[in-house]
Design an enzyme around this catalytic site. Structure first.
Site, PDB file in Angstrom:
ATOM      1  N   LYS A 213       0.835  -1.216   0.000  1.00  0.00           N
ATOM      2  CA  LYS A 213       0.000   0.000   0.000  1.00  0.00           C
ATOM      3  C   LYS A 213       0.869   1.266   0.000  1.00  0.00           C
ATOM      4  CE  LYS A 213      -3.111   3.026   0.554  1.00  0.00           C
ATOM      5  NZ  LYS A 213      -4.131   3.339  -0.422  1.00  0.00           N
ATOM      6  N   CYS A 267      -3.529  11.070   1.005  1.00  0.00           N
ATOM      7  CA  CYS A 267      -2.841   9.782   0.813  1.00  0.00           C
ATOM      8  C   CYS A 267      -1.434   9.978   0.274  1.00  0.00           C
ATOM      9  CB  CYS A 267      -3.651   8.933  -0.152  1.00  0.00           C
ATOM     10  SG  CYS A 267      -5.354   8.813   0.363  1.00  0.00           S
TER      11      CYS A 267
HETATM   12  N1  SAJ Z   1      -1.275  14.770  -9.120  1.00  0.00           N
HETATM   13  C1  SAJ Z   1      -0.368  15.492  -9.891  1.00  0.00           C
HETATM   14  N2  SAJ Z   1       0.014  14.962 -11.101  1.00  0.00           N
HETATM   15  C2  SAJ Z   1      -0.469  13.779 -11.550  1.00  0.00           C
HETATM   16  C3  SAJ Z   1      -1.383  13.046 -10.761  1.00  0.00           C
HETATM   17  C4  SAJ Z   1      -1.770  13.574  -9.534  1.00  0.00           C
HETATM   18  O1  SAJ Z   1       0.078  16.570  -9.507  1.00  0.00           O
HETATM   19  O2  SAJ Z   1      -0.083  13.386 -12.660  1.00  0.00           O
HETATM   20  C5  SAJ Z   1      -1.707  15.301  -7.810  1.00  0.00           C
HETATM   21  C6  SAJ Z   1      -3.214  15.576  -7.763  1.00  0.00           C
HETATM   22  O3  SAJ Z   1      -3.510  16.829  -8.314  1.00  0.00           O
HETATM   23  C7  SAJ Z   1      -3.455  15.524  -6.264  1.00  0.00           C
HETATM   24  C8  SAJ Z   1      -2.469  14.456  -5.793  1.00  0.00           C
HETATM   25  O4  SAJ Z   1      -1.508  14.318  -6.816  1.00  0.00           O
HETATM   26  O5  SAJ Z   1      -3.152  16.754  -5.646  1.00  0.00           O
HETATM   27  C9  SAJ Z   1      -3.091  13.094  -5.496  1.00  0.00           C
HETATM   28  O6  SAJ Z   1      -4.096  12.769  -6.456  1.00  0.00           O
HETATM   29  P1  SAJ Z   1      -4.235  11.319  -7.099  1.00  0.00           P
HETATM   30  O7  SAJ Z   1      -5.377  11.354  -8.031  1.00  0.00           O
HETATM   31  O8  SAJ Z   1      -2.932  10.876  -7.664  1.00  0.00           O
HETATM   32  O9  SAJ Z   1      -4.490  10.344  -5.880  1.00  0.00           O
HETATM   33  P2  SAJ Z   1      -5.510  10.335  -4.612  1.00  0.00           P
HETATM   34  O10 SAJ Z   1      -4.775  10.914  -3.443  1.00  0.00           O
HETATM   35  O11 SAJ Z   1      -6.834  10.867  -4.937  1.00  0.00           O
HETATM   36  O12 SAJ Z   1      -5.673   8.727  -4.414  1.00  0.00           O
HETATM   37  C10 SAJ Z   1      -4.507   7.928  -4.236  1.00  0.00           C
HETATM   38  C11 SAJ Z   1      -4.601   6.730  -5.206  1.00  0.00           C
HETATM   39  N3  SAJ Z   1      -3.313   6.047  -5.220  1.00  0.00           N
HETATM   40  C12 SAJ Z   1      -2.683   5.763  -6.376  1.00  0.00           C
HETATM   41  O13 SAJ Z   1      -3.099   6.087  -7.459  1.00  0.00           O
HETATM   42  C13 SAJ Z   1      -1.398   4.987  -6.264  1.00  0.00           C
HETATM   43  C14 SAJ Z   1      -5.720   5.785  -4.771  1.00  0.00           C
HETATM   44  O14 SAJ Z   1      -5.736   4.628  -5.577  1.00  0.00           O
HETATM   45  C15 SAJ Z   1      -5.512   5.401  -3.296  1.00  0.00           C
HETATM   46  O15 SAJ Z   1      -6.529   4.511  -2.833  1.00  0.00           O
HETATM   47  C16 SAJ Z   1      -5.555   6.660  -2.472  1.00  0.00           C
HETATM   48  O16 SAJ Z   1      -4.453   7.498  -2.888  1.00  0.00           O
HETATM   49  C17 SAJ Z   1      -5.425   6.284  -1.001  1.00  0.00           C
HETATM   50  O17 SAJ Z   1      -6.461   6.255  -0.315  1.00  0.00           O
HETATM   51  O18 SAJ Z   1      -4.316   5.918  -0.576  1.00  0.00           O
END
Ligand code: SAJ
Length: 420
Positions: A213, A267
């Site tokens: 995780k 997360c």
């Molecule tokens: N972000 C970027 N660039 C990207 C992708 C995301 O700057 O290319 C930023 C987003 O804007 C945001 C942050 O990262 O601020 C996180 O967003 P996210 O969509 O990547 O992830 P979360 O936090 O919504 O959800 C994550 C997911 N983990 C992964 O994709 C590995 C989800 O599957 C998990 O269940 C969740 O964390 C969790 O609960 O741990």
């Protein structure tokens, strides 16, 4: 395996509530437990306190059928699922107080044949520590601590992996990673998840599952840090970072994520610290990635200030406050951090646009900033700081924003002169 009919879920947040509703919809009796009385009351009335597509209808249905009930205190069940928050403290160290309180609240309720599952993101060793706690308090239950695989109560770790905004679909379709403290604990947990999960339920050990995780989110954080670092390098050489990434990603084995104003949410910005805290001497890339991503927010603030100071009479639209697109969640949001900083410095010249919130958060309102629709802001402002790639912003045609000086932190207005 003992017959499974009654499930108690501890924590009715972003993971616990959708999980409770989904399991209840599969014909099992679910008791949802939360220490917050208002949450328990809201769910008991068939409503929800979080925003997630399709969750309201499902909760209303399972509450009205009696399959999901709620309480502030747990009751005996066949399966206990712990889905409580595991934040970090000011020193970036994991705070497991909610997990410990949840275990304390069920330990006297356990009986032979029960399954206890931890779903909360947790440092390596947490599931074993739970088993030890139960074993110390209830030695007669033989919780897998005697080197034999004959526990009367089974303990396993199965991390949630769902993406906010797609939780219900991902709860059913994503593969799950399941690690018991003994092989028979793993098997029992696998059989339980198979009752409602369509994805594969992959077996491993509790420690490996905990690290799986953390690895997923730390990997994503590092990939985003790479993109954010690249964006600063591109700035220095006046190269369009979005173009560089788009073309590089055409290579069959390259997949750079997208730069932004920093990493938010509860997360990805948090979980790497669980690894860094456990192995500070080894987790060097992960620590640096955290620093790069945090520092990107500071760089965006500096750029915005430089642009605004060049235009002393301009009004400024801060487009987006949430931590990512098309949600209403402000947790650890870098967009919020940028807006707050600019609000403190420029007050009523700042106009905030956030189509997913009904009102301006108090901490911004107290600086006298405006809260507008995107159409109002396009008329009122000469500068736009694009902080979140909401669909509403993507749809604005070039003709409606040509008059603006723009800092586009998300690369969605690339038909304008680049200024990432
Ligand atoms: N972000 C970027 N660039 C990207 C992708 C995301 O700057 O290319 C930023 C987003 O804007 C945001 C942050 O990262 O601020 C996180 O967003 P996210 O969509 O990547 O992830 P979360 O936090 O919504 O959800 C994550 C997911 N983990 C992964 O994709 C590995 C989800 O599957 C998990 O269940 C969740 O964390 C969790 O609960 O741990």
């Amino acid at each position: 395996m003992p017959d499974i009919q009654n499930i108690t879920i501890l924590g009715l947040g972003y993971i616990g509530l959708p999980t409770a509703a989904l399991i209840a919809s599969r014909g099992l009796k679910v008791l949802g437990v939360d220490t917050k009385e208002d949450v328990v009351k809201t769910v008991a009335s068939g409503a929800i306190h979080i925003s997630e597509p399709d969750l309201d209808g499902l909760v209303a249905k399972v509450v009205s059928s009696g399959a999901l009930t709620t309480s502030t205190a747990p009751r005996p069940a066949d399966v206990f699922i712990i889905a409580v928050p595991t934040p970090i403290d000011e020193d970036n160290r994991p705070d497991l107080s909610s997990v410990n309180a949840a275990v304390d609240s069920i330990v006297e309720l356990l009986s032979p044949g029960n399954l206890v599952i931890l779903e909360s993101t947790s440092p390596i060793g947490t599931t074993e520590a739970i088993a030890k706690k139960i074993s110390d308090r209830r030695p007669e239950l033989q919780v897998g601590m005697n080197g034999k695989d004959n526990s009367a109560v089974h303990v396993a770790y199965c991390p949630e992996r769902v993406l906010p905004g797609q939780i219900l679909t991902e709860l059913i379709n994503n593969d799950r990673c399941i690690g018991g403290i003994t092989p028979s604990c793993t098997r029992m947990a696998q059989r339980f998840y198979k009752m409602f999960v369509r994805g594969a339920c992959v077996a491993t050990t509790a420690r490996a599952a905990e690290l799986v995780k953390l690895t997923e989110n730390a990997f994503r954080d590092t990939n985003i840090a790479f993109a954010n670092e690249l964006s600063l390098i591109c700035d220095r050489f006046d190269i369009n970072v979005w173009e560089v990434i788009d073309i590089a990603n055409r290579h069959p084995r390259v997949n750079v994520l997208r730069p932004g104003p920093g990493v938010g949410g509860h997360c990805i910005a948090v979980d790497p610290w669980f690894i860094i805290d456990s192995a500070p001497d080894l987790a060097r890339v992960m620590r640096t990635s955290r620093e790069v991503n945090t520092n990107k927010t500071v760089r965006i603030i500096e750029r915005a200030e430089a642009l605004i100071d060049d235009h002393p009479y301009a009004n400024i639209a801060c487009c987006g406050l949430t931590f990512k697109a098309n949600i209403d969640d402000l947790r650890e949001s870098p967009a919020m951090e940028v807006a707050l900083h600019l609000a403190t410095k420029y007050g009523e010249r700042i106009k905030v646009v956030e189509p997913n919130l009904k009102r301006l958060p108090d901490k911004l309102a107290k600086h006298g900033v405006g809260f507008m629709t995107i159409d109002e802001a396009l008329h009122a402002c000469e500068i736009a700081i694009l902080l979140v790639d909401h669909d509403e912003f993507r749809m604005i045609p070039l003709a409606s924003r040509r008059h603006l000086d723009v800092i586009d932190t998300r690369g969605i207005w690339q038909d304008m002169p680049a200024r990432t």
